[in-house]
Scaffold this motif. Structure first.
Motif, mmCIF file in Angstrom:
data_model
loop_
_atom_site.group_PDB
_atom_site.id
_atom_site.type_symbol
_atom_site.label_atom_id
_atom_site.label_comp_id
_atom_site.label_asym_id
_atom_site.label_seq_id
_atom_site.Cartn_x
_atom_site.Cartn_y
_atom_site.Cartn_z
ATOM 1 N N UNK A 359 0.813 -1.212 0.000
ATOM 2 C CA UNK A 359 0.000 0.000 0.000
ATOM 3 C C UNK A 359 0.846 1.262 0.000
ATOM 4 N N UNK A 360 1.818 1.321 0.912
ATOM 5 C CA UNK A 360 2.655 2.519 1.013
ATOM 6 C C UNK A 360 3.417 2.738 -0.287
ATOM 7 N N UNK A 361 3.963 1.657 -0.864
ATOM 8 C CA UNK A 361 4.714 1.802 -2.109
ATOM 9 C C UNK A 361 3.820 2.328 -3.228
ATOM 10 N N UNK A 362 2.612 1.770 -3.370
ATOM 11 C CA UNK A 362 1.712 2.179 -4.449
ATOM 12 C C UNK A 362 1.304 3.638 -4.303
ATOM 13 N N UNK A 363 0.896 4.019 -3.094
ATOM 14 C CA UNK A 363 0.420 5.393 -2.894
ATOM 15 C C UNK A 363 1.570 6.386 -3.036
ATOM 16 N N UNK A 364 2.761 6.021 -2.550
ATOM 17 C CA UNK A 364 3.925 6.898 -2.716
ATOM 18 C C UNK A 364 4.238 7.089 -4.197
ATOM 19 N N UNK A 365 4.185 6.013 -4.966
ATOM 20 C CA UNK A 365 4.436 6.121 -6.411
ATOM 21 C C UNK A 365 3.421 7.051 -7.074
ATOM 22 N N UNK A 366 2.166 6.975 -6.636
ATOM 23 C CA UNK A 366 1.145 7.850 -7.217
ATOM 24 C C UNK A 366 1.426 9.312 -6.893
ATOM 25 N N UNK A 367 1.801 9.576 -5.644
ATOM 26 C CA UNK A 367 2.154 10.950 -5.268
ATOM 27 C C UNK A 367 3.308 11.461 -6.130
ATOM 28 N N UNK A 368 4.341 10.629 -6.301
ATOM 29 C CA UNK A 368 5.527 11.056 -7.039
ATOM 30 C C UNK A 368 5.231 11.223 -8.531
ATOM 31 N N UNK A 370 2.698 12.347 -9.870
ATOM 32 C CA UNK A 370 2.052 13.644 -10.092
ATOM 33 C C UNK A 370 3.059 14.785 -10.083
ATOM 34 N N UNK A 371 4.224 14.557 -9.472
ATOM 35 C CA UNK A 371 5.259 15.592 -9.374
ATOM 36 C C UNK A 371 6.302 15.413 -10.468
ATOM 37 N N UNK A 372 6.823 14.196 -10.568
ATOM 38 C CA UNK A 372 7.872 13.885 -11.536
ATOM 39 C C UNK A 372 7.781 12.391 -11.842
ATOM 40 N N UNK A 373 7.238 12.012 -12.983
ATOM 41 C CA UNK A 373 7.048 10.582 -13.290
ATOM 42 C C UNK A 373 8.311 9.751 -13.154
ATOM 43 N N UNK A 374 9.475 10.349 -13.343
ATOM 44 C CA UNK A 374 10.719 9.575 -13.252
ATOM 45 C C UNK A 374 11.006 9.125 -11.822
ATOM 46 N N UNK A 375 10.436 9.830 -10.836
ATOM 47 C CA UNK A 375 10.689 9.471 -9.445
ATOM 48 C C UNK A 375 9.876 8.269 -8.991
ATOM 49 N N UNK A 376 8.744 8.010 -9.645
ATOM 50 C CA UNK A 376 7.864 6.930 -9.194
ATOM 51 C C UNK A 376 8.574 5.582 -9.225
ATOM 52 N N UNK A 377 9.469 5.390 -10.187
ATOM 53 C CA UNK A 377 10.183 4.131 -10.290
ATOM 54 C C UNK A 377 11.293 3.960 -9.276
ATOM 55 N N UNK A 378 11.511 4.978 -8.435
ATOM 56 C CA UNK A 378 12.570 4.891 -7.427
ATOM 57 C C UNK A 378 12.042 4.470 -6.061
#
Length: 832
Positions: A359-368, A370-378
Motif C-alpha cells: 500500500x505505502x509503495x503504491x500510494x507513494x508512487x502515485x504521489x511522485x 504527479x510531481x515527476x514521473x521519473x521518481x515513481x520508479x525509485x
C-alpha cells in the motif's frame, strides 16, 4: 542546519504539518574507541579488513572475538551498525585458515579436507544469509584467501549445489528452518560438517523470541547433540550477535541450553554513532463526517491497512464534536515518503504488514508520478513472501541507489547491510523497544546523522506512546522472552531428535527437567516407542514435519498464477483463510490478482491477473473453551484465571469494497474449515452483582466487556515482550465454563508464548493502564485510539466506552494495592 534537521523540516512541510509533531528527541553523537588487532588473528584476514577500510577494530569487537577464540560461548549485544560481524568472523575464519594451513603440509589428500574445521552461520532470514555471503566474498577477496570455501544452503538451494556444500564447504550460511527440516534429519549426509564443527554463529539472536525462540532453542539442542555424536572434544563454540537487550547472557544461555555462567556477554558499544533526531508523530484528524474514513476503524482502506495481513472489517462510528478519526499511519507515511524522495533523501518506511508495505509503495508512487514521473520508479515494496531473486534484486537496488526508498515489513529490520540511509519512517509501534531501536538504527548507519519518525496508528498503545515520550526514551529495552520447556513446542522436537538418533536417558537433561514426563506422554500416544536403550521414532513419515518453527501451523501457502504456473510468492498458512480465500484480492508489487481457488491440503492458492477497483475483507467468528486451569487468583468476587484453552476460528464470508471510497459492492459466503488453536490464556470473570453495582445492564454488558477486551489487548504490550498481533481475545456476558461474564486474552501461538501469563501476574497494573487509556481518550463513544480493534472479527460491534470504564472501575475496586499481598491463590489441573 544539519541534514537531519533539514529533512525534519521536509516532514514538517515548512511548518504546515507542525501540529502533527508531538515530540522531538535528539540523541547525541558518540565517539568510538579503537584497539589493536589480536595477536592470534590470521594476518591475511587482518590485511583484508584493512583493505576494506577497517584499519583498527572497535574495542567491543576484539573483546568478543577474544572470548570466542578462547572457546567461550559469547554473546555480543550492541547497537545496529556497530560491526558485530567482525567479532564472529575474525575468530571463526582464523580457525578455518589455521586448519587450511596445516592441511597444506599434505595437500590433496582426503584426510586433509576432513581435518579442516568448519563454521555454521545461522540467522532468521534468507536475505541476511545472502547479505553475509556477499560481505564474506568481499573480505576473502581482499584478504587473498579464496581457499576458504563459503556457501549459503537453504530451501532454495538446488540439490547439486547442496551436495557440493555437504562435501566441501568450510563455512555454511543458513537458517534454523533448514536445520530443522533438512540438515538435522539428513545428518548422515552432513557428517563431515558436523564432525569438524568449530564455531556456530547465531546472528540477530534477539529475533528468536516467543514461540519462534522456543523452537530455535530446541533446534540448537538437537544440533549440539549431533555435533557431540560426530565430533570429539567439547563441541563447537557458539557466538551470538544480538541487538541491545536486557540480560543477553541469560537469553543466550536459555537459547543454547547452557549455564548463564558459561556465556560471556559483551554489551558496551564502543563504535561511533552520529546524532539521531527522533520525531514522534500523530497523523491529523480527518475533516468532516462524510469522508469514508470517518466510518472506518484504523484504516480499512486496503492501501492503508494498519497492522496485519488479517482482514479489517468495517463499522460505523458516530462522529461528534471533538471526536474525529485520524488519518491512517500508512496513508501519512506514504505522503511523508514521497516528500522525502523529492527532497533527495534515501529512506526506509517500516510497516506492520505485507499488504501495508504494498500500500505505502503504491500510494507513494502515485504521489511522485504527479510531481515527476521519473521518481515513481525509485520507490518499491519489500516484504516476506517474495521470491528470493526478487528480494535480492531489491536489496541490491537500494544499496546502489537505483531505488531511493523502500516500503518494507520487518523483513529489513535485521542486519542486511543497507548503509547510507538518511531517514527511517515507522508506521506504528513495532511491538518492542528492541525492534524500535533496530529499525531506527537503519538511519544514519556508519556513524552518519539520521532522522527517525515514529508515526502513530489509531491504537491505544501508539496514542499513549507518542504523548508519553519517556515510555520510549527513558525506559530500558526488554529481555528476549521465550520458554524452551513449552510442551507444545518441545514435544515434536523430541520426536525429531529421536528420529535423528534414538534418545538416551543421559541426554534428556539437554532438553530440560520435564523431558522424561513429556516422553512418557509421547510413548502413551504412540508417537515414540520406549526400549531399554532409549526412545525411538518408528513411523515412516518425517518427524520434522510435525511442526513449523514459525508457528504458522503448516507449510506456507504458495500463490501461483493460474494461467502461467508462475509462483508469485507465499502466504503463512495461518493467514491463508483470511487473505487468499476464493475471491480475495492479492497484490504483488502493485499488480492485482484475484484468487480463484484455495487448496489448503496442498498449500496452494491459484490466482488470475485482474485489474480491479476493489479490495476484500474477511469476516470470521471465534469461540473459546477452557481445557485446564493452571492458576487462579481472587480479587474478592472477581476471579482471575490462567490456563490452557482451545480457540476455534472460522472465516465465514468476505466483503468487496470499492477503492477509494470504500463503498460496499457486495459480500459472499465462504465454506472454509474451522481452525483450532490450543494455547495459553488469561481471563477474568465478573459476577452479576458487580455488573449491577457498576450500572451495567444486560443490554450494555456485551459492549462493555468487548471494549475492555480490545483495550486490554492493546495495552498488554507495555508489560510483555509482544505486540497486539501476538494476541487474541474473546469476551462474553456468560461463558459456559466460568458461568460468569468473562474476558479472555490468549497467546496467538500453539501452546502459548508467555504473554498471557505475564498479563495474569501483572493483572492490576495491566487493567489500570487499560482504564487510563480508555478514560484518557477524548472521543465520546469509542474510536480506534481506545476501544476499537483493527482485527476484530465482529465489526467492532457492540462497543460501550462509558460502560467499559465503569466496568474496569468496579473490577479495580477489588484489586490489591501495589505491593499488597492480599491475593488468594490456588493451582489446579482440571482437564476438560
Amino acid at each position: 542546519m544539519g541534514d537531519s534537521e533539514r529533512l525534519l523540516d521536509v516532514l514538517l512541510a515548512g511548518g504546515r504539518r507542525a501540529d502533527r509533531l508531538t515530540h522531538v528527541e535528539r540523541i547525541p553523537a558518540r565517539t568510538g574507541e579503537q584497539v589493536d588487532w589480536p595477536a592470534w588473528a590470521d594476518t591475511s584476514l587482518v590485511a583484508g579488513y584493512r583493505a576494506l577500510g577497517v584499519e583498527r577494530p572497535w574495542r567491543h569487537q576484539v573483546e568478543a572475538a577474544d572470548a570466542a577464540w578462547a572457546g567461550r560461548h559469547t554473546v555480543l549485544a550492541t547497537s545496529t551498525g556497530s560491526g558485530k560481524s567482525l567479532a564472529f568472523w575474525l575468530p571463526a575464519l582464523s580457525a578455518v585458515r589455521a586448519d587450511i594451513g596445516a592441511g597444506l603440509l599434505d595437500p590433496g589428500r582426503i584426510e586433509s579436507v576432513q581435518r579442516r574445521g568448519s563454521v555454521l552461520y545461522l540467522c532468521p532470514t534468507k536475505a541476511l544469509a545472502a547479505d553475509q555471503l556477499t560481505a564474506l566474498d568481499r573480505l576473502l577477496t581482499a584478504a587473498h584467501s579464496r581457499d576458504v570455501r563459503v556457501a549459503t544452503c537453504d530451501g532454495d538451494t538446488a540439490m547439486a549445489e547442496r551436495r557440493w556444500v555437504q562435501d566441501y564447504a568450510d563455512v555454511v550460511l543458513t537458517n534454523p528452518d533448514f536445520l530443522h527440516f533438512s540438515l538435522l534429519p539428513g545428518h548422515r549426509r552432513w557428517a563431515r560438517l558436523l564432525a569438524s564443527l568449530q564455531y556456530v554463529v547465531v546472528d540477530e539472536c534477539h529475533a528468536f523470541r516467543g514461540v519462534f525462540g522456543a523452537h530455535v532453542a530446541a533446534v540448537l539442542r538437537r544440533l549440539r547433540r549431533l555435533a557431540a555424536h560426530y565430533g570429539t572434544g567439547p563441541g563447537p563454540t557458539f557466538v551470538l550477535a544480538s541487538a541491545t537487550t536486557s540480560d543477553p547472557a541469560a537469553s543466550a544461555s536459555r537459547l543454547l541450553g547452557v549455564d548463564a555462567a558459561d556465556v560471556v556477554a559483551i554489551t558496551h558499544d564502543t563504535s561511533p554513532a552520529g546524532r539521531k533526531t527522533f520525531a514522534l508523530w500523530q497523523p491529523p484528524e480527518l475533516p468532516g463526517t462524510q469522508a469514508p474514513w470517518s466510518r472506518a476503524p484504523l484504516a480499512v482502506d486496503p492501501w492503508a491497512t494498519g497492522a496485519s495481513d488479517e482482514a479489517v472489517v468495517d463499522v460505523d462510528i458516530d462522529v461528534v464534536d471533538g471526536e474525529r478519526p485520524r488519518r491512517s499511519a500508512t496513508a501519512e507515511i506514504a505522503e511523508l515518503l514521497a516528500d522525502l524522495t523529492v527532497a533527495g533523501a534515501r529512506s526506509l518506511a517500516f510497516t506492520r504488514s505485507r499488504r501495508a508495505a504494498e500500500s505505502v509503495a503504491i500510494v507513494t508512487q502515485r504521489h511522485l508520478a504527479a510531481v515527476d514521473p521519473s521518481l515513481a520508479g525509485q520507490v518499491a515494496a519489500y516484504r516476506g513472501g517474495y521470491l528470493p531473486e526478487e528480494r535480492r534484486a531489491l536489496e541490491s537496488s537500494i544499496r546502489t541507489g537505483r531505488l531511493r526508498a523502500l516500503a518494507t515489513t520487518n523483513a529489513l529490520e535485521l542486519g542486511v547491510d543497507i548503509s547510507g540511509l538518511d531517514v527511517v519512517l515507522i508506521a506504528g509501534w513495532p511491538g518492542t523497544r528492541v525492534s524500535l531501536w533496530q529499525q531506527a538504527g537503519r538511519a544514519g548507519r556508519a556513524g552518519a546523522d539520521g532522522l527517525v519518525a515514529l508515526v502513530a496508528r489509531e491504537d491505544p498503545l501508539d496514542t499513549f506512546l507518542v504523548h508519553h515520550p519517556e515510555a520510549i526514551f527513558a525506559a530500558p529495552v526488554e529481555a528476549t522472552v521465550f520458554d524452551p520447556a513449552n510442551p507444545y513446542v518441545l514435544a515434536p522436537h523430541l520426536c525429531a531428535a529421536a528420529a535423528e538418533l534414538p534418545l538416551r536417558a543421559e541426554e534428556l537433561g539437554l532438553f530440560g527437567p520435564d523431558t522424561r514426563e513429556l516422553l512418557d506422554v509421547l510413548v502413551e500416544r504412540g508417537a515414540l516407542r520406549r526400549r531399554a536403550s532409549g526412545w525411538y521414532w518408528t513411523r515412516h513419515d518425517s518427524a520434522a514435519r510435525l511442526t513449523s518453527l514459525r508457528g504458522t501451523g503448516g507449510d506456507p501457502v504458495r500463490v501461483v498464477e493460474e494461467e502461467t504456473g508462475r509462483m508469485l510468492g507465499t502466504v503463512d498458512f495461518a493467514a491463508a483463510d483470511a487473505t487468499v480465500h476464493p475471491g480475495a484480492v492479492y497484490t504483488h508489487q502493485g499488480i492485482t490478482f484475484v484468487v480463484t481457488e484455495l487448496h489448503l491440503d496442498d498449500a496452494v492458492a491459484l490466482v488470475a491477473r485482474r485489474d480491479v477497483d476493489f479490495g476484500t475483507w474477511a469476516r470470521w467468528q471465534t469461540s473459546i473453551d477452557i481445557r485446564s486451569t493452571r492458576d487462579e487468583r481472587d480479587w474478592g468476587p472477581v476471579t482471575w484465571g490462567f490456563g490452557q484453552v482451545d480457540v476455534a476460528t472460522q472465516v465465514l464470508s468476505f466483503q468487496r469494497k470499492r477503492i477509494p471510497d470504500l463503498l460496499v459492492l457486495g459480500s459472499q459466503e465462504l465454506d472454509l474449515p474451522v481452525q483450532t488453536l490450543t494455547t495459553a490464556a488469561v481471563w477474568w470473570t465478573v459476577p452479576a452483582a458487580v455488573l449491577a453495582e457498576a450500572g451495567i445492564t444486560a443490554e450494555l454488558a456485551p459492549g462493555a466487556l468487548h471494549a475492555a477486551e480490545h483495550a486490554s489487548i492493546g495495552l498488554l504490550p507495555l508489560l510483555a515482550t509482544c505486540d497486539r498481533w501476538d494476541l487474541g481475545g474473546v469476551s462474553t456476558e456468560m461463558h459456559v465454563d466460568t458461568e460468569r461474564a468473562t474476558v479472555f486474552v490468549y497467546d496467538g501461538y500453539p501452546g502459548g508464548a508467555g504473554f498471557a501469563e505475564r498479563g495474569f501476574h501483572l493483572g492490576a497494573t495491566w487493567l489500570r493502564a487499560t482504564r487510563e487509556a480508555i478514560a484518557g481518550c477524548r472521543c465520546a463513544t469509542g474510536c480506534p485510539a481506545c476501544i476499537q480493534s483493527p482485527k476484530c472479527g465482529n465489526a467492532n460491534n457492540p462497543l460501550e466506552k462509558a460502560a467499559a470504564i465503569r466496568l474496569l472501575d468496579a473490577v479495580l475496586a477489588y484489586a490489591p494495592e501495589p505491593g499488597e499481598a492480599g491475593l488468594s491463590a490456588s493451582t489446579a489441573e482440571t482437564p476438560s
